[in-house]
Design a protein around this motif. Sequence first.
Motif, short mmCIF file in Angstrom:
data_model
loop_
_atom_site.label_atom_id
_atom_site.label_comp_id
_atom_site.label_asym_id
_atom_site.label_seq_id
_atom_site.Cartn_x
_atom_site.Cartn_y
_atom_site.Cartn_z
N CYS A 39 36.06 6.66 25.41
CA CYS A 39 35.52 7.91 24.86
C CYS A 39 36.43 8.32 23.70
O CYS A 39 37.36 9.11 23.88
N LEU A 83 36.44 13.70 25.64
CA LEU A 83 35.13 14.01 26.22
C LEU A 83 34.30 14.91 25.31
O LEU A 83 33.07 14.88 25.38
N LYS A 84 34.97 15.70 24.50
CA LYS A 84 34.26 16.59 23.57
C LYS A 84 34.65 16.31 22.13
O LYS A 84 34.58 17.18 21.26
N THR A 200 46.56 20.02 28.95
CA THR A 200 45.52 21.05 28.90
C THR A 200 46.08 22.42 28.51
O THR A 200 45.30 23.35 28.27
N HIS A 419 39.79 13.61 34.37
CA HIS A 419 38.44 14.06 34.71
C HIS A 419 37.90 13.30 35.91
O HIS A 419 36.84 13.61 36.43
N PRO A 451 40.08 19.24 26.54
CA PRO A 451 39.00 19.86 27.33
C PRO A 451 38.31 18.85 28.26
O PRO A 451 38.26 17.65 27.96
N GLY A 452 37.81 19.39 29.36
CA GLY A 452 37.11 18.55 30.35
C GLY A 452 38.03 17.93 31.37
O GLY A 452 37.58 17.10 32.17
N LYS A 453 39.30 18.36 31.42
CA LYS A 453 40.26 17.79 32.37
C LYS A 453 40.77 18.88 33.31
O LYS A 453 40.83 20.06 32.95
N GLY A 456 38.38 21.87 33.66
CA GLY A 456 37.20 21.91 32.80
C GLY A 456 37.53 22.27 31.37
O GLY A 456 38.66 22.40 30.98
#
Length: 456
Positions: A39, A83-84, A200, A419, A451-453, A456
């Motif tokens: 990703c 992820l983003k 994060t 994640h 983000p996404g870890k 969220g």
Amino acid sequence: MPLPTALLDDLAAVFGDRLSTAQAVREHHGKDESHFPPCPPEAVVFALTTQEVSQAVKACARYATPVIAFGTGTSLEGHIAALKGGVCIDVSGMNAVLEVRPEDLDVTVQPGVTRKQVNEYLRDSGLFFPIDPGADASLGGMAATRASGTNAVRYGTMRDNVLSLEVVLPDGRVIRTARRARKSSAGYDLTRLFVGSEGTLGIITELTLRLHGIPEAVSAATCPFPSVEAAVQTVILTIQSGIPVARIEFMDEVMVDAVNRYSKTSHRVAPTLFFEFHGSQASVREQAERVEAIATEFGAQGFQWATGAEERTRLWAARHNAYYAGIALKPGCRAWTTDACVPISRLAECLLETKADLEKSSLTSAIVGHVGDGNFHVMLLVDPGRPEEIAEAEAVNHRIVRRALAMDGTCTGEHGVGHGKMEFLEEEFGEALDIMRRVKSAIDPQGIMNPGKIVG
């Protein structure tokens, strides 16, 4: 989503040709050692100083663009996946050992320094840094994931060995989380907030770490057992007896066979414990004799000693190569590596139930673990082109984690959440997960840091 042109211009002004949007570079920075598909980020910058990290984060914050830190890419739960989208800040070039203070038993390093590098640097000082997760990971990444490894049973984890951090916050400010004092009652423990935060909450740009004296004497041994239960009961009694063993590693018979083939060793194919003892000549001998007596009670089939430095290095190199040895059992497959940890008194029960579960599965699997602190890993080999194998691995992984949680354990003893383990946090923490989310929101209100870890 493509990055704003203005952001790329801002980054280019700071990094010049150390900014890359090349596909190969992006793909490399979007893949770790986990089973998750790549990703990649939209761009990668290669930082050399804290100021550059700060400038990159400030630029991303202006455009509300995600930021992902990258060290060596050895994580196992998709920590570095973009992820983003967004910008990856590669800190591997920040790899200087800044200052060693032998009289204080500490060292200050940049985040790209690896564990092997720091110990090579310290070799003539009589000191060493003990945290050994197996991979030659960056120390910044090890702090960010709260890594541990083979020596944790005696020396603790990164949580216990980080004295202070320098961190770039989501708005680009740079803070220091603590001084170098060995203890403090001043304010919130920000160091331990960032240790394990997985990028994060901010990006670690400097670490001050505890060091330990190289022991006068070191000996290592391997010992095969008639069963998994016998091996684990030996571990439990050893720990409960207060014997200060430095390392206790476990391999089931499948992993021992894989290691023999891959590393050209000749261990008996049976559930096996690997021990290492540190201390004076007399204390090492006493520790070893006590452990050997306990092992004999549980039917151990004889210690094999590795006393010379070269022989010990070869022994632990084989253990560290277990991941690659396991993958070699089924060429073309990917490893889905689990991670769970339970109280030491529940370890035998947990491992035996897991072993029975694996025997019912159609997947090739092997178990290895830092069992001295109740932590073990299962390697499940899956063909990425067969969805049914991926689904089966996921189901086995869920059962392993929920079994650990039911025994008052944790969904991850050392790999971290990334994640891949997010879905289990509510079961593990309940209402406390909401507090984590509030901390994340307070420090990173735009939600741009990895983000996404975790939450969220």
